[in-house]
Motif scaffolding. Sequence first.
Motif, PDB file in Angstrom:
ATOM      1  N   LEU A  45       0.829  -1.301  -0.049  1.00  0.00           N
ATOM      2  CA  LEU A  45       0.040  -0.091  -0.084  1.00  0.00           C
ATOM      3  C   LEU A  45       0.904   1.014  -0.123  1.00  0.00           C
ATOM      4  N   GLN A  46       0.589   1.925  -0.940  1.00  0.00           N
ATOM      5  CA  GLN A  46       1.465   3.250  -1.157  1.00  0.00           C
ATOM      6  C   GLN A  46       0.802   4.529  -0.949  1.00  0.00           C
ATOM      7  N   GLY A  47       1.067   5.469  -0.183  1.00  0.00           N
ATOM      8  CA  GLY A  47       0.274   6.608   0.102  1.00  0.00           C
ATOM      9  C   GLY A  47       0.781   7.666  -0.722  1.00  0.00           C
TER      10      GLY A  47
ATOM     11  N   SER B 198       4.089   3.812  11.196  1.00  0.00           N
ATOM     12  CA  SER B 198       5.226   4.359  10.450  1.00  0.00           C
ATOM     13  C   SER B 198       5.079   3.798   8.850  1.00  0.00           C
ATOM     14  N   GLY B 199       5.545   4.742   7.952  1.00  0.00           N
ATOM     15  CA  GLY B 199       5.816   4.261   6.741  1.00  0.00           C
ATOM     16  C   GLY B 199       7.049   4.243   6.372  1.00  0.00           C
ATOM     17  N   TYR B 200       7.656   3.814   5.151  1.00  0.00           N
ATOM     18  CA  TYR B 200       8.725   3.731   4.831  1.00  0.00           C
ATOM     19  C   TYR B 200       8.791   4.406   3.283  1.00  0.00           C
ATOM     20  N   ILE B 201      10.163   4.974   3.212  1.00  0.00           N
ATOM     21  CA  ILE B 201      10.625   5.343   1.896  1.00  0.00           C
ATOM     22  C   ILE B 201      11.792   4.863   1.600  1.00  0.00           C
ATOM     23  N   GLY B 202      11.746   3.648   0.822  1.00  0.00           N
ATOM     24  CA  GLY B 202      12.815   2.874   0.502  1.00  0.00           C
ATOM     25  C   GLY B 202      13.143   2.289   1.963  1.00  0.00           C
ATOM     26  N   ASP B 203      14.151   2.155   2.561  1.00  0.00           N
ATOM     27  CA  ASP B 203      14.639   1.468   3.899  1.00  0.00           C
ATOM     28  C   ASP B 203      14.637   2.459   4.757  1.00  0.00           C
ATOM     29  N   ILE B 204      14.108   3.615   4.791  1.00  0.00           N
ATOM     30  CA  ILE B 204      14.157   4.783   5.731  1.00  0.00           C
ATOM     31  C   ILE B 204      12.808   4.805   6.504  1.00  0.00           C
TER      32      ILE B 204
ATOM     33  N   HIS C  31      14.935  15.645  -2.037  1.00  0.00           N
ATOM     34  CA  HIS C  31      14.566  15.684  -3.623  1.00  0.00           C
ATOM     35  C   HIS C  31      13.448  14.270  -3.529  1.00  0.00           C
ATOM     36  N   LEU C  32      13.281  13.669  -2.584  1.00  0.00           N
ATOM     37  CA  LEU C  32      12.537  12.334  -2.587  1.00  0.00           C
ATOM     38  C   LEU C  32      11.302  12.559  -2.337  1.00  0.00           C
ATOM     39  N   ILE C  33      11.005  13.946  -1.680  1.00  0.00           N
ATOM     40  CA  ILE C  33       9.863  14.144  -0.881  1.00  0.00           C
ATOM     41  C   ILE C  33       9.025  15.253  -1.682  1.00  0.00           C
ATOM     42  N   HIS C  34       8.230  15.029  -2.322  1.00  0.00           N
ATOM     43  CA  HIS C  34       7.409  16.026  -3.274  1.00  0.00           C
ATOM     44  C   HIS C  34       5.927  15.616  -3.579  1.00  0.00           C
ATOM     45  N   PRO C  35       4.920  16.601  -3.668  1.00  0.00           N
ATOM     46  CA  PRO C  35       3.638  16.050  -3.916  1.00  0.00           C
ATOM     47  C   PRO C  35       3.585  14.981  -5.000  1.00  0.00           C
ATOM     48  N   GLY C  36       2.924  13.968  -4.887  1.00  0.00           N
ATOM     49  CA  GLY C  36       2.685  12.865  -5.940  1.00  0.00           C
ATOM     50  C   GLY C  36       3.899  11.747  -5.788  1.00  0.00           C
ATOM     51  N   ALA C  37       4.683  11.992  -4.952  1.00  0.00           N
ATOM     52  CA  ALA C  37       5.853  10.782  -4.430  1.00  0.00           C
ATOM     53  C   ALA C  37       4.984   9.940  -3.538  1.00  0.00           C
ATOM     54  N   LEU C  38       5.509   8.718  -3.511  1.00  0.00           N
ATOM     55  CA  LEU C  38       4.665   7.512  -2.772  1.00  0.00           C
ATOM     56  C   LEU C  38       5.540   7.082  -1.573  1.00  0.00           C
ATOM     57  N   ILE C  39       4.744   7.074  -0.448  1.00  0.00           N
ATOM     58  CA  ILE C  39       5.440   6.173   0.864  1.00  0.00           C
ATOM     59  C   ILE C  39       4.750   4.934   1.007  1.00  0.00           C
ATOM     60  N   ASP C  40       5.689   3.881   1.164  1.00  0.00           N
ATOM     61  CA  ASP C  40       4.981   2.588   1.601  1.00  0.00           C
ATOM     62  C   ASP C  40       4.416   2.705   2.930  1.00  0.00           C
ATOM     63  N   MET C  41       2.903   2.659   3.054  1.00  0.00           N
ATOM     64  CA  MET C  41       2.444   2.308   4.242  1.00  0.00           C
ATOM     65  C   MET C  41       2.403   0.937   4.652  1.00  0.00           C
ATOM     66  N   ILE C  42       2.034   0.034   3.767  1.00  0.00           N
ATOM     67  CA  ILE C  42       2.560  -1.451   3.912  1.00  0.00           C
ATOM     68  C   ILE C  42       3.491  -1.750   2.808  1.00  0.00           C
ATOM     69  N   GLY C  43       4.424  -2.369   3.183  1.00  0.00           N
ATOM     70  CA  GLY C  43       5.361  -2.668   1.978  1.00  0.00           C
ATOM     71  C   GLY C  43       6.431  -3.706   2.492  1.00  0.00           C
ATOM     72  N   PRO C  44       7.488  -3.819   1.532  1.00  0.00           N
ATOM     73  CA  PRO C  44       8.558  -4.620   2.254  1.00  0.00           C
ATOM     74  C   PRO C  44       9.326  -4.412   3.452  1.00  0.00           C
ATOM     75  N   SER C  45       9.224  -3.099   3.866  1.00  0.00           N
ATOM     76  CA  SER C  45       9.963  -2.737   5.285  1.00  0.00           C
ATOM     77  C   SER C  45       8.998  -2.961   6.057  1.00  0.00           C
ATOM     78  N   ASN C  46       7.552  -2.801   5.786  1.00  0.00           N
ATOM     79  CA  ASN C  46       6.548  -2.703   7.155  1.00  0.00           C
ATOM     80  C   ASN C  46       5.353  -3.666   6.578  1.00  0.00           C
ATOM     81  N   PRO C  47       5.714  -4.993   6.867  1.00  0.00           N
ATOM     82  CA  PRO C  47       4.686  -5.912   6.356  1.00  0.00           C
ATOM     83  C   PRO C  47       3.564  -5.876   7.137  1.00  0.00           C
TER      84      PRO C  47
END
Lengths: 375, 375
Positions: B248-250, B298-304, B327-343
Amino acid sequence: MSNSLEHAGAILTIDLDAIGANYRLLRDRFQGAECAAVVKADAYGLGVEAVAPALARAGCGTFYVALIDEGIRLRRVLEDVDIHVLGGLLPGSLDAFAEYRLVPTLNSLAEVEAWSGVAAGADEAPSADLHIDTGMNRLGLPRDELDLLCREPERLGATSLATVMSHLACADDPGHPLNRRQLEDFTGARAALAGAGVGAGASASLVNSSGIFLGPEFHFDVARPGVALYGGNPLPGKPNPMAQVVRLQGKILQVRDVDTPQTVGYGASHRITRRGRIATVALGYADGFLRSSSNTGSGYIGDIRVPFVGRVSMDLITIDVSAVPQHLIHPGALIDMIGPSNPIDRVAADAGTIGYEIMTALGARYHRVYAGDGA
Amino acid sequence: MSNSLEHAGAILTIDLDAIGANYRLLRDRFQGAECAAVVKADAYGLGVEAVAPALARAGCGTFYVALIDEGIRLRRVLEDVDIHVLGGLLPGSLDAFAEYRLVPTLNSLAEVEAWSGVAAGADEAPSADLHIDTGMNRLGLPRDELDLLCREPERLGATSLATVMSHLACADDPGHPLNRRQLEDFTGARAALAGAGVGAGASASLVNSSGIFLGPEFHFDVARPGVALYGGNPLPGKPNPMAQVVRLQGKILQVRDVDTPQTVGYGASHRITRRGRIATVALGYADGFLRSSSNTGSGYIGDIRVPFVGRVSMDLITIDVSAVPQHLIHPGALIDMIGPSNPIDRVAADAGTIGYEIMTALGARYHRVYAGDGA
C-alpha cells in the motif's frame, strides 16, 4: 452492494430524515450565510448516493469532498450544487476539475501557481478555494507562503477565489487555547490578503460541526459540518443535540449455554465464571466493527445491555445474553449493535476511538435500509 | 470500485503470484488430502473476484466463505469448485444453498434438523458440513447436542455429511494447552459419531493457517488456511514463511517545514520539538488505516522509516520525513504504508491489532492493482 435482508448477518438502517433534521438544526444555529455539508468518505460511510440528495432536499446547496473521484461521483448524483474538493491538486488531476465543475482547494503556493496556469488558459476565470493553515500542520498554506502570496498576489493569476478557509484542530474542546489562536490567525490572514487585494469577493470559512457551537465569532460565511449531520455529538461530554441517524442490528446465528471452566473465542481471552448463555452474532471486524471492542463493547436488546465476551472475530461477535428473557433470544433475532441505547459515540468510546471512525468503517456486507428522504 | 491511478490518494497492489505461492507452500506442508482456501470477507479484503480465480489456478478446488451472499458471489466467479458456507443456516436462506450449490455448515442440532427437512424433499441427498465446537464457544454443536445426535442419529435424516469440522482457538500459540484439548475433543467427537454410524464417508477438518504448523497429528483430511495465503504470519514471533502479498503506497499531497512550538493535527496531540519536515499523505482511517496507529505507526521510503506524527485523520496522515533526502519528498511521491519494510503484521502491531483486521479494513478509495495471476 447491499446483501439481502434474509442473507445478511446484520441490518444497517440510515435515517435520512434525521440527517435532514440535523442539517436544519445546524443551519439554524449557524449565523453565517451558508451551511454546507461535508460528504467525503462516502458521506462518512453512510452512502453518498442516498445521503447527498437527502441533504439537498433539506436545503443544502454546497458540498465538500476529500478526493476528486468523490467529487465526480457526487456530480453524477447532484447536477446543480457546488462541489468543493478539499484534497488539493494531485499531479495529473487538473482537467477533471473543469470537466465536472469541481472547485479545488489550493493548499500550497505551488498549487496556487499550478491553478493560475489552468486559469490562464480558460475562457472564464475558474474559481478555487484558498486554504490557510492556522495550526493543523496538515494541509493549507503555511505562514511563510501566505506572506509571499500577499507580497506577490500576481501568483494567483486569473484565479477567482470562491472561499478563503482554514480548519480548526480542537473545536470539540471549547476550552482549548488553540481555538482562539486559530481564530486570530485566520482573521489576520484574511486582513493580510485583503491588504494585498486578494480574494475581495471570497467567502470565509472556518468551522466544522463542533466549531458551529463555539459561537458566532467563529462562524464567518460558510460552515462545513460533517459528523454532526450523521448523529455524532459535536459537544463531547455534553448531551448530544443531534438526532441519531445510524442503527445497526446484528442477527443471532446461535445461542449456547456455557459454564465454568469454559473459555470463549480466540486466545481463550474470556473465561466463563458462572452458568450463562452466549449468543453469536453474524458480524465482526471485517464489517468494520472494530476488534478493539473485544471484551469491552456491548449490544442492547431493548434496554437490556448485553456485553461482548471474548474477542471480536472477523465475522462473528459473542455476546453474554444471560440477562435477557430466553424467549427473546433465538437464531434470527436482532441485537442492537448501534442503536437508541448505544449511540455511535458510545460504541466508539468502548472501542477506544471516535464516532467518525465507527461510521466510516461501516462495512459492505450489511443489508442497508434508507428510511425517509431528508425533506 | 477502484479510483483512477491519477486521482487516488493511495495505490494498493495485490500480488496474486504471491498468493499462489503461499497456497502451494501450505498445500505442500499439509499432510492431509486437501488444502482448501478461506476467502470470506471478500478474500480478507483483497477482492474475491481476483483472488479466488488465482487460488484456483494455483490448484485450489475447495473454498470457504462466511455468509451465503459471499458464496453466491463466489459461485458467479468459479463455476466448478466446492463452496462451503461457515455461518450456518439463517432463517429464510435454505433455498439458496441448493440453487448455488453451496454446502452449509450445520452449527447446531436445530440446524441439523432444519437441513434434514431440506434433505427429505430433495431428489439427491444434499451434503452439509457438521461443525462440532471444541472450545471456541462461538459456533458449532456443543457437547450436549453432540451427545444427543449420537444417541439419535436419525435427526440427520437423509443429509450426507461432507465434512466433520471444528475450529482451533489458539493455533497461533503452539504452547497453549487448549490446542491439545481441542484435538482430543475433536478426536473423541469423531469416534462418538462413528460409533453412532454418523458421517462414515465424511472428511475431517480442524486446522486453519497456524494449525497446519502445529504438526501432522492436527491435520486430518482438509485444511482451511486463510490469513497465511494473504501473507499474514502463521507463526507469530518467528520468521514469516509466507510471501508478502499486499503493498500500500500513499501519495504525498503536501510537504511543509515545521518548527517548535507548533503542533500537528487534531487535538494538537503531537508537539514539534525541533526543525523538520512533514509530509501529508492522502489516506486515513476512512480508508481502513486504523486511527489507533496515530503517533505510533510509520511508513517507509525505501528503507528509511518515517514515523506518523499526530492523529490519523479521516482522509490524511501526517508523517515526519525529516530523515529523508529532500528530493525524494514532493507532491505525488509515494510512501510505503504497507510494504517490504513494514509488512502487514508490523503495521497491525503498531495499531494494536492483528494483520487480519488491517487486511479486511483495506478501503474502497484506493487505486487497486493486481499483479500476476497465481498460476
